[in-house]
Scaffold this motif. Structure first.
Motif, PDB file in Angstrom:
ATOM      1  N   ASN A 207      69.076  55.990  10.907  1.00 48.38           N
ATOM      2  CA  ASN A 207      69.444  55.372  11.305  1.00 48.38           C
ATOM      3  C   ASN A 207      69.691  54.667  12.655  1.00 48.38           C
ATOM      4  N   HIS A 208      67.763  54.027  12.263  1.00 47.07           N
ATOM      5  CA  HIS A 208      67.120  53.147  13.064  1.00 47.07           C
ATOM      6  C   HIS A 208      67.223  52.348  12.427  1.00 47.07           C
ATOM      7  N   ILE A 209      66.276  50.695  13.458  1.00 43.24           N
ATOM      8  CA  ILE A 209      66.229  49.484  12.660  1.00 43.24           C
ATOM      9  C   ILE A 209      64.130  49.611  12.908  1.00 43.24           C
ATOM     10  N   PRO A 267      53.125  33.021  27.123  1.00 41.74           N
ATOM     11  CA  PRO A 267      54.475  33.840  26.772  1.00 41.74           C
ATOM     12  C   PRO A 267      54.878  34.114  25.780  1.00 41.74           C
ATOM     13  N   LEU A 268      55.123  35.229  26.128  1.00 40.58           N
ATOM     14  CA  LEU A 268      56.244  35.975  24.662  1.00 40.58           C
ATOM     15  C   LEU A 268      56.916  34.715  24.184  1.00 40.58           C
ATOM     16  N   PRO A 269      57.160  34.969  22.479  1.00 43.11           N
ATOM     17  CA  PRO A 269      58.238  34.284  21.733  1.00 43.11           C
ATOM     18  C   PRO A 269      59.475  34.404  22.862  1.00 43.11           C
ATOM     19  N   ALA A 270      60.273  33.151  23.232  1.00 44.52           N
ATOM     20  CA  ALA A 270      61.712  33.224  23.821  1.00 44.52           C
ATOM     21  C   ALA A 270      62.342  34.044  22.864  1.00 44.52           C
ATOM     22  N   ALA A 271      62.729  33.215  21.901  1.00 44.91           N
ATOM     23  CA  ALA A 271      63.728  33.415  20.817  1.00 44.91           C
ATOM     24  C   ALA A 271      63.865  35.063  20.044  1.00 44.91           C
ATOM     25  N   TYR A 272      62.860  34.775  20.215  1.00 37.94           N
ATOM     26  CA  TYR A 272      61.991  37.029  19.848  1.00 37.94           C
ATOM     27  C   TYR A 272      62.525  38.077  20.837  1.00 37.94           C
ATOM     28  N   VAL A 273      62.153  37.679  22.141  1.00 36.65           N
ATOM     29  CA  VAL A 273      62.832  38.432  23.248  1.00 36.65           C
ATOM     30  C   VAL A 273      64.297  38.079  23.471  1.00 36.65           C
ATOM     31  N   ALA A 274      64.427  37.282  23.410  1.00 33.34           N
ATOM     32  CA  ALA A 274      65.875  37.097  23.539  1.00 33.34           C
ATOM     33  C   ALA A 274      66.863  38.117  22.670  1.00 33.34           C
ATOM     34  N   VAL A 275      66.334  38.307  21.103  1.00 26.54           N
ATOM     35  CA  VAL A 275      67.065  38.794  19.822  1.00 26.54           C
ATOM     36  C   VAL A 275      66.971  40.610  20.373  1.00 26.54           C
ATOM     37  N   ASN A 276      65.531  40.707  20.485  1.00 28.20           N
ATOM     38  CA  ASN A 276      65.141  41.779  21.206  1.00 28.20           C
ATOM     39  C   ASN A 276      65.735  42.315  22.082  1.00 28.20           C
ATOM     40  N   ARG A 277      66.266  41.589  22.980  1.00 27.96           N
ATOM     41  CA  ARG A 277      66.732  42.085  24.145  1.00 27.96           C
ATOM     42  C   ARG A 277      68.564  42.706  23.674  1.00 27.96           C
ATOM     43  N   VAL A 279      69.150  43.846  20.515  1.00 29.44           N
ATOM     44  CA  VAL A 279      69.071  44.316  19.709  1.00 29.44           C
ATOM     45  C   VAL A 279      67.795  46.163  19.854  1.00 29.44           C
ATOM     46  N   LYS A 280      67.454  46.035  20.319  1.00 28.22           N
ATOM     47  CA  LYS A 280      67.261  46.709  21.180  1.00 28.22           C
ATOM     48  C   LYS A 280      67.189  47.516  21.447  1.00 28.22           C
ATOM     49  N   SER A 281      68.532  48.844  21.620  1.00 28.51           N
ATOM     50  CA  SER A 281      68.835  49.958  21.355  1.00 28.51           C
ATOM     51  C   SER A 281      69.048  50.886  19.932  1.00 28.51           C
ATOM     52  N   LEU A 282      69.061  48.963  18.971  1.00 27.84           N
ATOM     53  CA  LEU A 282      68.585  50.404  17.375  1.00 27.84           C
ATOM     54  C   LEU A 282      67.178  50.649  17.009  1.00 27.84           C
ATOM     55  N   ARG A 283      66.743  50.250  18.076  1.00 30.54           N
ATOM     56  CA  ARG A 283      65.204  50.733  17.850  1.00 30.54           C
ATOM     57  C   ARG A 283      64.104  51.883  17.617  1.00 30.54           C
ATOM     58  N   ILE A 284      63.694  52.323  16.744  1.00 35.57           N
ATOM     59  CA  ILE A 284      63.323  53.830  16.611  1.00 35.57           C
ATOM     60  C   ILE A 284      62.977  53.770  18.382  1.00 35.57           C
ATOM     61  N   PRO A 285      63.516  54.745  18.453  1.00 35.94           N
ATOM     62  CA  PRO A 285      63.482  55.770  19.834  1.00 35.94           C
ATOM     63  C   PRO A 285      62.155  56.389  20.018  1.00 35.94           C
ATOM     64  N   ASN A 286      61.669  57.230  19.312  1.00 38.10           N
ATOM     65  CA  ASN A 286      59.952  58.114  19.202  1.00 38.10           C
ATOM     66  C   ASN A 286      59.324  57.675  18.134  1.00 38.10           C
ATOM     67  N   TRP A 308      53.297  48.690  20.842  1.00 39.78           N
ATOM     68  CA  TRP A 308      53.552  47.632  19.275  1.00 39.78           C
ATOM     69  C   TRP A 308      54.933  47.799  19.514  1.00 39.78           C
ATOM     70  N   TYR A 309      56.530  48.894  19.617  1.00 40.14           N
ATOM     71  CA  TYR A 309      57.370  48.539  19.499  1.00 40.14           C
ATOM     72  C   TYR A 309      58.222  48.248  20.309  1.00 40.14           C
ATOM     73  N   ALA A 310      57.009  47.640  22.158  1.00 41.05           N
ATOM     74  CA  ALA A 310      57.948  47.577  23.317  1.00 41.05           C
ATOM     75  C   ALA A 310      56.903  46.391  23.616  1.00 41.05           C
ATOM     76  N   ARG A 311      56.400  45.429  22.413  1.00 40.19           N
ATOM     77  CA  ARG A 311      56.385  44.211  23.178  1.00 40.19           C
ATOM     78  C   ARG A 311      56.885  42.902  23.293  1.00 40.19           C
ATOM     79  N   PHE A 312      58.028  43.023  22.933  1.00 39.65           N
ATOM     80  CA  PHE A 312      59.232  42.147  23.847  1.00 39.65           C
ATOM     81  C   PHE A 312      59.950  42.544  24.513  1.00 39.65           C
TER      82      PHE A 312
END
Length: 373
Positions: A207-209, A267-277, A279-286, A308-312
């Motif tokens: 149920n998560h990405i 600096p972190l890759p700006a496009a990766y950070v933007a996508v992460n922002r 879709v973050k709610s879909l990510r494995i919580p624990n 690592w999961y929270a790197r962006f």
């Protein structure tokens, strides 16, 4: 240096050989997709079509395979394994890897892997399909397009539910001894996908990405959780560095024209950070540990896995910019900002500029997000 020049410059530092010149860690391009009902005959046939196409295109490089044991790949053994998989029952598992590595102790430049689920588990496990290609493909005029075509093809073949694609450290099939190297490289380069234990996530990713990389695959179930295709496209409409593609069962988000390593001192890759922002709610919580077996030294434990999961997620702290600002507030950091309230809104503001509001937007309140310096 541009993105490709940086990749060319750093690539030698991301590869390791044994004293006998056997490559045990390579920098590579991967695409991993997870899908349902891998036990169905139709699913097996679709997966085997992927293997046929892969062998047809890259057969001159392929030398080994795993089918119960690691052995030489021949036309005869390929056909034999194909027939064996087609004859498996719905509650029999098959695992097949074809590879450019002649032995299980050598990291491959080219490989295709698949592992299916059981019917008895119903919807409680996922199957996966993973491709590995050399990163040097990106130096060819049509290399990035060829990679993208393969990713789209795999997604359509198995009706991918979710997945990811980008740069990764490629380890041998017998990878245990080299997980510490994967761990160390991932600490230095945020763009490297940690994917040596891809088989470990089949239940965790129901149920998560897993997260974001150069390509982030969202099946229709996950796209709807973010408001649907129109909402997702609207969220990135102000950015020229993020593209949203469609496939038969969902959407694929590409962060940048080429993948980025994300070096620690930059600096972190700006496009990766933007996508992460978005879709973050879909990510494995624990998330469970990325490495669950550490016999040879350092590797991903519970805390380092969470980081690592929270790197962006940490870009705002690094840049001293808030996650978002409301219209009417002064800009806090000089640079580019965008608002999903209006398509094509990305623009440059000086610190102290008042961020404007867009009236009548179906998005609602005008919120501005940091988009890079």
């Amino acid at each position: 240096m541009n993105t490709l020049e940086k990749l060319i410059d750093q690539a030698p530092n991301l590869a390791f050989e044994m004293s006998d010149n056997t490559p045990v860690v390579r920098l590579g391009l991967i695409a991993t997709v997870y899908f349902k009902e891998g036990y169905l005959l139709e699913s097996k046939q679709k997966v085997l079509e992927c293997f046929d196409r892969f062998k047809e295109e890259f057969g001159q490089h392929l030398k080994g395979q795993f089918d119960g044991r690691y052995k030489k790949l021949t036309n005869e053994s390929f056909k034999k394994t194909t027939l064996k998989i087609l004859e498996t029952g719905a509650n029999e598992q098959y695992e097949w890897h074809i590879s450019s590595a002649p032995t299980a102790s050598e990291a491959a430049e080219y490989s295709l892997s698949a592992l299916n689920s059981f019917e008895v588990h119903g919807n409680q496990k996922r199957s996966y399909l993973k491709i590995t290609l050399p990163w040097t493909l990106l130096q060819e005029a049509d290399g990035a397009a060829r990679y993208q075509n393969w990713l789209l093809y795999l997604c359509n073949q198995v009706k991918a539910e979710h997945g990811y694609g980008g740069l990764s450290s490629i380890l041998p099939y017998d990878y245990d001894s080299y997980m510490p190297m994967e761990f160390q490289l991932a600490q230095q380069f945020s763009g490297l996908e940690v994917d040596s234990m891809v088989h470990n996530f089949k239940r965790e990713l129901l149920n998560h990405i897993k997260g974001v990389n150069w390509y982030t695959i969202l099946g229709s179930y996950f796209a709807e959780q973010l408001g649907g295709e129109d909402q997702i496209r609207h969220a990135f409409s102000g950015r020229g560095d993020v593209e949203v593609l469609s496939y038969d069962n969902g959407l694929i988000i590409r962060a940048g024209e080429l993948p980025e390593l994300g070096e620690k001192n930059e600096p972190l890759p700006a496009a990766y950070v933007a996508v992460n922002r978005v879709v973050k709610s879909l990510r494995i919580p624990n998330p469970d540990q990325l490495h669950t077996y550490l016999p040879y030294g350092d590797g991903f434990e519970e805390d380092s896995t969470a980081r690592w999961y929270a790197r962006f997620d940490h870009e705002d702290n690094q840049l001293k910019a808030p996650a978002r600002l409301e219209a009417g507030q002064p800009c806090s950091v000089t640079g580019y900002w965008f608002s999903p309230a209006q398509a094509g809104s990305r623009r440059h503001f000086q610190q102290g500029d008042i961020l404007p509001s867009f009236s009548g937007s179906s998005w609602g309140d005008t919120l501005w997000y940091w988009s890079g310096e």
